[in-house]
Structures are given as C-alpha cells and as structure tokens.
Design an enzyme around this catalytic site. Sequence first.
Site, PDB file in Angstrom:
ATOM      1  N   LYS A 237      68.223 -15.831  12.612  1.00  9.98           N
ATOM      2  CA  LYS A 237      68.478 -14.596  12.491  1.00  9.98           C
ATOM      3  C   LYS A 237      68.935 -13.765  13.722  1.00  9.98           C
ATOM      4  O   LYS A 237      68.297 -13.652  14.723  1.00  9.98           O
ATOM      5  CB  LYS A 237      66.926 -13.693  12.154  1.00  9.98           C
ATOM      6  CG  LYS A 237      67.340 -13.454  10.225  1.00  9.98           C
ATOM      7  CD  LYS A 237      66.446 -12.971  10.000  1.00  9.98           C
ATOM      8  CE  LYS A 237      65.905 -11.717   8.731  1.00  9.98           C
ATOM      9  NZ  LYS A 237      65.295 -11.611   8.598  1.00  9.98           N
TER      10      LYS A 237
HETATM   11  C1  E4P Z   1      65.446  -9.780   5.600  1.00 10.77           C
HETATM   12  O1  E4P Z   1      65.425 -10.950   6.133  1.00 10.77           O
HETATM   13  C2  E4P Z   1      63.977  -8.915   6.444  1.00 10.77           C
HETATM   14  O2  E4P Z   1      62.703  -9.865   6.702  1.00 10.77           O
HETATM   15  C3  E4P Z   1      63.212  -8.572   5.145  1.00 10.77           C
HETATM   16  O3  E4P Z   1      63.167  -8.529   3.967  1.00 10.77           O
HETATM   17  C4  E4P Z   1      62.452  -7.101   5.577  1.00 10.77           C
HETATM   18  O4  E4P Z   1      62.256  -6.862   4.672  1.00 10.77           O
HETATM   19  P1  E4P Z   1      61.465  -4.966   4.781  1.00 10.77           P
HETATM   20  O5  E4P Z   1      62.177  -3.465   4.352  1.00 10.77           O
HETATM   21  O6  E4P Z   1      60.533  -4.909   3.384  1.00 10.77           O
HETATM   22  O7  E4P Z   1      61.007  -5.243   6.271  1.00 10.77           O
END
Ligand code: E4P
Length: 212
Positions: free
Chosen positions: A83
């Site tokens: 990522k």
């Molecule tokens: C994506 O892969 C992220 O881990 C995640 O969806 C972030 O979302 P949040 O806005 O709940 O932190």
Amino acid sequence: MQLFLDTANVDEIREIASWGVLSGVTTNPSLIASEGRDFREVINEICGLVDGPISAEVISEDRAGMLREARESAEWHPNIVIKIPMGSEGLAAVSILEKEGIRCNVTLIFSAAQGYMAALAGASFVSPFVGRLDDIGTPGIQVVADLAEMFDLHGLPTRIIAASIRHPQHVEQAALAGAHIATVPTAVVRKLVKHPLTDIGIEKFLSDWRKM
Ligand code: E4P
C-alpha cells in the site's frame, strides 16, 4: 464486489473469515499501531488467516525508501500487496514495483483524477476514501462511480477498493457504483448481517414452535 476487512486485529479477522465472506484484508499504519504489535508478525499472521490480497503500507515518503520497504515486505508472503500513499514519489515507486511483479494499492485517493494517475502508473488497486470525503461535505461515493466508469470506458485493469467505509449504506452504494472491492471495518461488517425484523422473525418462529 468482494469484501475485504479493514483491520489489523487478528481475532476479528479470524472470526469474520470463518463466516466465509472474506476475500482479503487491508491495514494501514494507524491500524497496525492500534494493535501495539510487531508489523511483520501481524502481517504474517493475517496471511495465515485469509487467502487473498493483504495490504501492508509503507511509511517512507521518498521513492527509494518506499522501494526498500516494499521489496522487503513483499518477501514475507506472495499475497502481500504494498500500500503506497498517492503522490508523485508514490507513483514512481508503484511503476517500478508493478514491473517487478509486486502488486500495489495506491491509497488516500480523493479524486477520480488521482485514481486515473495511479492506474496509469500500473497500480493493481486504488483506494478511494469514501467516508473522509463525506466528512468534508463531498459525496465520496461519486469518486468510486467516476473511477468505475472511467476504468471501464478505457479498459484500465486497476481494481477499485472502496475504502473509509463508515456504515452499511456505504457498502451498498459502493457495490452499485461499480467498486470491485469494499474494505470494511469489523463493526460495519457486523451491522451488514443484522436487521431488527430478522431478530423479531426468529423470536416469533421460536415462540410459535415452543407452543406446539
Ligand atoms: C483503507 O485501506 C484504509 O485503511 C481505511 O479505509 C481508512 O479509513 P478511515 O477513514 O476509517 O481511517
């Protein structure tokens, strides 16, 4: 649309995986930090629980550091997807890693233009953040819909992961907007299963049965 779990908690992953609904897991530095455990140990444990793409995020801000971290993490298990945060350094790293056969998930996508750039760099996945856009008064699901239409129109193979999901309606909307995957926190996955009329129906069936 496939379902990924958006958590680094192995107990939650084990439980939801046992329902037979999971196709992958996404983590991020905040989720890993909240577990208070070693990064590699957690990722390897998750890889043993779910046979699908497992996103592990880099923390470097320059391409050399991203490449170093990505190449190291990719060695841990064949299902690991790196990522990488959106940005010019991230795109440069993605274009090199994908050519080496290391799949990347470009994260922190807040516009269709950003998703398009990530797809051009060869990203296997892009993660538009639906909830965080909603938070600033912009309909987040529209970015998912625009990306789905754009990738379809131009034959771009990048998979769309609807991320930052906050409630069951987001999951329904993501599926209808054409997301290939939704990555969903455990609390929201639990809500996807529930409906008060289901509980009332079960109670009624059981009380009628007991009267026999
Ligand atoms: C994506 O892969 C992220 O881990 C995640 O969806 C972030 O979302 P949040 O806005 O709940 O932190």
